[in-house]
Design an enzyme around this catalytic site. Sequence first.
Site, PDB file in Angstrom:
ATOM      1  N   ASP A  49     -47.082  -8.580  22.828  1.00 53.36           N
ATOM      2  CA  ASP A  49     -47.267  -7.387  23.661  1.00 53.36           C
ATOM      3  C   ASP A  49     -46.018  -6.505  23.620  1.00 53.36           C
ATOM      4  O   ASP A  49     -44.926  -6.962  23.273  1.00 53.36           O
ATOM      5  CB  ASP A  49     -47.476  -7.789  25.130  1.00 53.36           C
ATOM      6  CG  ASP A  49     -48.782  -8.530  25.359  1.00 53.36           C
ATOM      7  OD1 ASP A  49     -49.537  -8.744  24.402  1.00 53.36           O
ATOM      8  OD2 ASP A  49     -49.036  -8.888  26.525  1.00 53.36           O
ATOM      9  N   HIS A 192     -43.808 -11.451  23.299  1.00 51.13           N
ATOM     10  CA  HIS A 192     -43.519 -10.015  23.417  1.00 51.13           C
ATOM     11  C   HIS A 192     -42.569  -9.560  22.316  1.00 51.13           C
ATOM     12  O   HIS A 192     -41.430 -10.037  22.266  1.00 51.13           O
ATOM     13  CB  HIS A 192     -42.899  -9.724  24.781  1.00 51.13           C
ATOM     14  CG  HIS A 192     -43.836 -10.019  25.917  1.00 51.13           C
ATOM     15  ND1 HIS A 192     -44.114 -11.301  26.319  1.00 51.13           N
ATOM     16  CD2 HIS A 192     -44.584  -9.200  26.689  1.00 51.13           C
ATOM     17  CE1 HIS A 192     -44.993 -11.259  27.307  1.00 51.13           C
ATOM     18  NE2 HIS A 192     -45.299  -9.999  27.556  1.00 51.13           N
TER      19      HIS A 192
END
Length: 235
Positions: A49, A192
């Site tokens: 992400d 991430h």
Amino acid sequence: MNSAAAAAAVGGATASFLAWAVRGRSAGVFGRSVWRGPRERRALALTFDDGPSESTPRILEILAEYGVTSTFFQCGANVDRLPAIARQVAAAGHEIGNHSYSHPYLFLRSPQGIESELRSAQETIQATTAATPEWFRAPYGARWFGVGRAQGKLGLTGVMWSAIGYDWSRRADEVVARMTAAAANGAILCLHDGRELGHNPDVRTTVETVRRLVPLLLERGYKFETIGRLICPKI
Ligand SMILES: [Zn+2]
């Protein structure tokens, strides 16, 4: 139970239902959402992400070394900032998902505001990478009224995770241990490659996690798949 206690109990139940509806990984109250794939196949999905970031290419290098494909939930604002890196992710054969334009909490936002966030990201990603996202991951995993309708209009399905790495705050060995323990058939692991909209974010923990985790899980016989493959293996 007196009426005040009863009211408090109902209020508590409502609040906990709402908390689950907003953040619960299996909740579909605010729009269709998946959080894991089928348990029959020894396959799992690695997802990233908050990218693209300046460090995304380092993660791409490791994935390429092992021939692994992943799903990258990109923020429209980061795609606008680093279009060449966004394109590099798509060109390497990874799946691109929608992670909103500016990474807001969607909780308590208006349906129009929510749709605008999803639509801006969708349009930016399409215009930049030529990929059309089919999956939406809500920032902070928080959904709200209007997410379902916006997803429907844009052809998106929500994706949560079966395990999140806390790679923004923990040490790599902790993240690797956590992700290894969570590895299972159909698992969706969340890391991430950016830090919200931060410029030049420090993602060394994530890079180190990927470097150690990928060979470890391959050794255990797992196949890495994109979310699309994991959820709809026939497509
Ligand atoms: Zn995020």
